[in-house]
Design a protein around this motif. Sequence first.
Motif, short mmCIF file in Angstrom:
data_model
loop_
_atom_site.label_atom_id
_atom_site.label_comp_id
_atom_site.label_asym_id
_atom_site.label_seq_id
_atom_site.Cartn_x
_atom_site.Cartn_y
_atom_site.Cartn_z
N PHE A 87 0.85 -1.19 0.00
CA PHE A 87 0.00 0.00 0.00
C PHE A 87 0.89 1.24 0.00
O PHE A 87 2.10 1.16 0.27
N ASP A 88 0.27 2.35 -0.30
CA ASP A 88 1.01 3.60 -0.36
C ASP A 88 1.33 4.05 1.06
O ASP A 88 0.43 4.31 1.85
N THR A 89 2.61 4.15 1.39
CA THR A 89 2.99 4.47 2.76
C THR A 89 2.55 5.88 3.16
O THR A 89 2.53 6.20 4.34
N LYS A 90 2.19 6.71 2.15
CA LYS A 90 1.74 8.05 2.51
C LYS A 90 0.41 7.97 3.27
O LYS A 90 0.02 8.89 3.96
N ALA A 91 -0.29 6.85 3.08
CA ALA A 91 -1.59 6.71 3.73
C ALA A 91 -1.46 6.63 5.25
O ALA A 91 -2.39 6.93 5.97
N LEU A 92 -0.33 6.16 5.74
CA LEU A 92 -0.12 6.02 7.19
C LEU A 92 1.35 6.29 7.46
O LEU A 92 2.17 6.28 6.57
N ASP A 93 1.68 6.46 8.73
CA ASP A 93 3.08 6.73 9.04
C ASP A 93 3.88 5.45 9.13
O ASP A 93 4.39 5.09 10.18
N PHE A 94 3.93 4.75 8.03
CA PHE A 94 4.78 3.57 7.93
C PHE A 94 5.92 3.91 6.97
O PHE A 94 5.74 4.71 6.05
N ARG A 95 7.04 3.26 7.16
CA ARG A 95 8.13 3.42 6.20
C ARG A 95 8.40 2.05 5.58
O ARG A 95 8.55 1.06 6.30
N LEU A 96 8.43 2.01 4.26
CA LEU A 96 8.70 0.74 3.59
C LEU A 96 10.19 0.44 3.65
O LEU A 96 11.01 1.26 3.26
N GLU A 97 10.54 -0.73 4.20
CA GLU A 97 11.94 -1.11 4.25
C GLU A 97 12.12 -2.43 3.51
O GLU A 97 11.16 -3.16 3.28
N ASN A 98 13.34 -2.70 3.17
CA ASN A 98 13.61 -3.86 2.33
C ASN A 98 14.86 -4.55 2.85
O ASN A 98 15.86 -3.90 3.11
N PHE A 99 14.77 -5.85 3.06
CA PHE A 99 15.97 -6.60 3.41
C PHE A 99 15.99 -7.91 2.63
O PHE A 99 15.08 -8.73 2.78
N ALA A 100 17.00 -8.05 1.81
CA ALA A 100 17.21 -9.29 1.05
C ALA A 100 15.93 -9.85 0.44
O ALA A 100 15.61 -11.02 0.62
N GLY A 101 15.19 -9.00 -0.23
CA GLY A 101 14.00 -9.48 -0.94
C GLY A 101 12.72 -9.43 -0.12
O GLY A 101 11.64 -9.76 -0.62
N SER A 102 12.83 -9.05 1.15
CA SER A 102 11.61 -8.92 1.96
C SER A 102 11.25 -7.44 2.06
O SER A 102 12.11 -6.61 2.35
N TYR A 103 10.00 -7.13 1.78
CA TYR A 103 9.51 -5.75 1.94
C TYR A 103 8.60 -5.72 3.15
O TYR A 103 7.68 -6.53 3.25
N PHE A 104 8.88 -4.82 4.09
CA PHE A 104 8.00 -4.74 5.25
C PHE A 104 7.85 -3.27 5.64
O PHE A 104 8.60 -2.40 5.17
N TYR A 105 6.88 -3.01 6.51
CA TYR A 105 6.55 -1.63 6.88
C TYR A 105 6.91 -1.39 8.33
O TYR A 105 6.46 -2.12 9.21
N ARG A 106 7.71 -0.35 8.55
CA ARG A 106 8.08 -0.04 9.92
C ARG A 106 7.25 1.14 10.39
O ARG A 106 7.11 2.15 9.67
N LYS A 107 6.69 1.00 11.58
CA LYS A 107 5.88 2.09 12.12
C LYS A 107 6.79 3.27 12.48
O LYS A 107 7.81 3.09 13.13
N THR A 108 6.40 4.43 12.01
CA THR A 108 7.16 5.61 12.39
C THR A 108 6.29 6.41 13.36
O THR A 108 5.20 5.99 13.69
N LYS A 109 6.73 7.58 13.74
CA LYS A 109 6.15 8.33 14.87
C LYS A 109 4.62 8.41 14.99
O LYS A 109 3.96 7.55 15.50
N SER A 110 4.08 9.51 14.39
CA SER A 110 2.70 9.84 14.75
C SER A 110 1.67 9.14 13.86
O SER A 110 1.99 8.68 12.77
N PHE A 111 0.49 9.12 14.34
CA PHE A 111 -0.59 8.52 13.58
C PHE A 111 -1.53 9.62 13.08
O PHE A 111 -1.96 10.47 13.83
#
Length: 471
Positions: A245-269
């Motif tokens: 999903f578009d990370t702009k929709a929520l305060d998540f940051r898309l991160e990538n490690f060795a082929g895995s894409y995951f969303y890290r929660k950042t500060k505010s909601f």
Amino acid sequence: MDGFPIFLEFIQNQIGVVIERCRWRPLQSFLKSRLQKLSIEDLPSYQRFLIQSMPNSQKEWEELVQNLVVPHTFFYRNQADFQALAKLIKESIAQKPSINIWVAGCSTGEEVYSILLHLQEEGIFSRISDLHILGTDIHQEALGIAQQGRYSSPKIRFIPQKYHKYFQKDGEYWQILPSIRAKPKFLYHNLLQPHPPPPKGKWDFIFCRNVLIYFHPKTKIEIIRKFYQSLTENGCLFLGYSEHFDTKALDFRLENFAGSYFYRKTKSFRSPSHLLLSLQTYKLAQDIGPAWINRQKTKSSNSILPSPPSPNYPQIRQLIQQKKLQEAQQQLLEYLHRSPCPKGYILLADIYVLFEEFALGIEFYERALQLQKIPEVYLSLGFTFYSLCQYSSAVSYLQKRLSFEPKCALSHFYLGICHKCLSQPSSAKEHFQKARYFFSTKENIDLKYTTLPLLQGSRNQILKTIERELE
Ligand SMILES: C[S@@+](CC[C@H](N)C(=O)[O-])C[C@H]1O[C@@H](n2cnc3c(N)ncnc32)[C@H](O)[C@@H]1O
């Protein structure tokens, strides 16, 4: 069927799942049989029965849910995510000796056990004082299997050999060792209900993979918003390979490690009104995945970019045949989000089916058909439903293909197999005979658009199968 559209909406509101058009007919026949069995007059009355007689209709509700959801799962699915998880835990272990992991939509438990086995192999268990892992699902029967941790031999084929030591062989079945089985908890939970908290604090990791693809976009974003609230600061959300999903929709940051894409929660909601504004962007993002999202970091979604050059289709077909699926997918996605075209959609659908993302495969074949009625797509749809063991649906698509090209040997071949699986030996024989005849009269069985039905085997292998079936 009277009241069917309203019933579909009711289902969507209750469990979030959108029933695709291709599943309407099987669902209608299921509903007809339920009405008959329960002596209920019509669908609106059945709907009232489900609502009013809760919890008495719990059993009926379970029966219905089991017909609506897709519990397909397997061990070690998208294994890059488990490697990323192990790395993230190792990084934080010094400050955080206790870890909470929630696997939402865990089906029969393979995902939960894959996580546990991976962490065990990485030596992480001994370093965490407190590990809570919860698997939840709406499918009661699936949860029962998860609790037992007992799987048939074909399920084990996806597990690397080194993990076999964590299983006890029990006849045709393999059961996870009691020491591992004791760790997770499995609970019934509907993702549309308030999310379950861990015993202490919040969730450090949430896995909800290959669940939200079946949901309406608006419901998906609501659920992702709730995941956000359930996660600790810096907590991570793992979604299925094609559910980004578009990370702009929520305060998540898309991160990538060795082929895995995951969303890290950042500060505010942010506020829900912000979410609604983001829905449109989200809708764009949902079908094109990480490649598109990465580009968003540098370019605005509104910027007018020149159309990319047309993809090299023969090369992409070759990549698919060599099972270099991610490379092929990347090339297609680059092009398709700007210039939708049936040829590209068909190949993308082939790739999703090969990734066993059947719902997405079906969706993209249907998109291709909306743009152009290419009869070959019906063969691919037939093949996809055959792969899902939904033989009646497969038969109707294969018949549709034959209505355009009665001499299509591959369609006759798969019809033969489907009829065999439906215990209809005389129809099976008839189609195998036709397949043999048309294979022998046609030199070339190359397909123009799809790569899929031929990946099962070469012409000679298929002919051998036919001979065996006709013996
Ligand atoms: C395709 S399986 C995915 C299993 C596993 N996560 C994986 O990736 O292999 C989807 C699961 O989501 C579950 N599901 C669907 N709707 C749900 C809901 N509203 N609440 C909880 N689980 C749901 C289904 O019962 C099914 O077991």
